[in-house]
Motif scaffolding. Structure first.
Motif: not given
Length: 334
Positions: A202-212
């Motif tokens: 899984a990859e954490l979206d830097r813009r969406a943060g943890f919510r991604s």
């Protein structure tokens, strides 16, 4: 003639041997002992207040200090008295052995000799009385000090127990405050989280943060685990309980900073990871913690191991937004 008439009985007593009497009579000018010993202090009750305990111990300390000072002063005084007794005893012996020798100097010389013998005898009696008094007082002081030690022992144990309870309470308050502070601030992670194959990439979206990660958050335990929703007392919301093998590794569900790593109330040994933007993951009932507060961890990083309890080995897991517990089900895709 008047002087001779007054001293004649003394001379006659010396000649008849009455002057050798050894009866000891306490002298009027002998120093009197110090005041009688204080009565033993009252025993403490189990609910003795801390201030009362401190005052009682301080009173015992003061009494012990005074008794030891007096006991220390008795030794030199007793030694001096005994030396004086030896000197006067020898002088008295010489005077008595002189017997009728002063008769050659006339009646006045004999009377003077008798007076010296009597003065020496009285002084020797005072020394004997003083020695007896000092010895008795020394025994009293030693006995009282022994009783003080017996009185102090339970008080010291009681105070030590109170100190330990105070320290434990302070530590528990600090843990409670640290647990609360862990949800007060949050920072955005400064790097991406890559999960190991055992939990699914899984990859954490830097813009969406943890919510991604909503709907695809990996479980904190690799492999098969029984999962059920539970509510922990004081949490105010649902968490999940994962049954696993005791000692199984517990991994961070995402990158972040360790905000808390300590024992806390009903949670047991707990690690809280701050994932940024006021999102936190809570891992409780750990058997061991491998991180400390302030550590930066990657996604999938080992935080500790699953602990074991009466119901077996289980990990308790929460997600929080700020201090509010949020349902982790949707995040896991449950």
């Amino acid at each position: 003639m008047r002087r001779r008439a007054r001293l004649a009985p003394i001379a006659l007593a010396l000649l008849t041997g009455a002057a050798t009497s050894g009866a000891a009579v306490p002298a009027a000018d002998a120093p009197s002992p110090s005041a009688s010993l204080a009565a033993p202090a009252a025993r403490p009750s189990s609910a003795l207040a801390e201030n009362d305990l401190d005052r009682l111990l301080a009173k015992l300390d003061a009494e012990e200090k005074a008794l030891r000072a007096e006991l220390d002063s008795i030794g030199p005084a007793l030694e001096l008295t005994r030396r004086r007794m030896v000197a006067r005893g020898r002088a008295y012996y010489r005077h008595v052995r002189a017997g009728f020798l002063p008769v050659g100097g006339g009646f006045d010389a004999l009377v003077d000799h008798a007076a010296r013998v009597e003065r020496t005898r009285l002084a020797l009696e005072r020394d004997l009385a003083r020695e007896a008094e000092l010895t008795r007082r020394s025994a009293e002081l030693a006995d009282r000090l022994t009783h003080l030690g017996a009185e102090r022992a339970p008080l010291e144990v009681h105070r030590e127990a109170m100190n330990r309870a105070r320290v434990a309470l302070a530590q528990e308050e600090e843990r409670r405050a640290a647990f609360a502070r862990a949800f007060e601030t949050s920072v955005r992670p400064d790097y991406l989280a890559i999960y190991g194959a055992d939990t699914g990439p899984a990859e954490l979206d830097r813009r969406a943060g943890f919510r991604s990660l909503l709907g695809r958050l990996p479980f904190p335990i690799a492999g098969r685990a029984e999962v059920r929703k539970v509510s922990r007392r004081g949490a105010g919301g649902p968490g999940v309980e994962l049954t696993a093998l005791s000692g199984a590794p517990v991994r961070s569900v995402a990158a972040g900073r360790v905000a808390f790593a300590d024992t806390y109330a009903d949670y047991g040994l707990t690690v809280i990871v701050d994932h940024g933007e006021r999102h936190y993951s809570v891992y409780a009932n750990l058997g061991a913690a491998d991180v400390r507060a302030g550590d930066q961890v990657a996604g999938g990083a080992r935080l500790g191991t699953v602990g074991s309890g009466p119901d077996g080995a289980k990990l308790y897991f929460e997600l929080r937004r700020g201090a509010e517990v949020i349902d982790p089900g949707p995040w896991f895709g449950m």
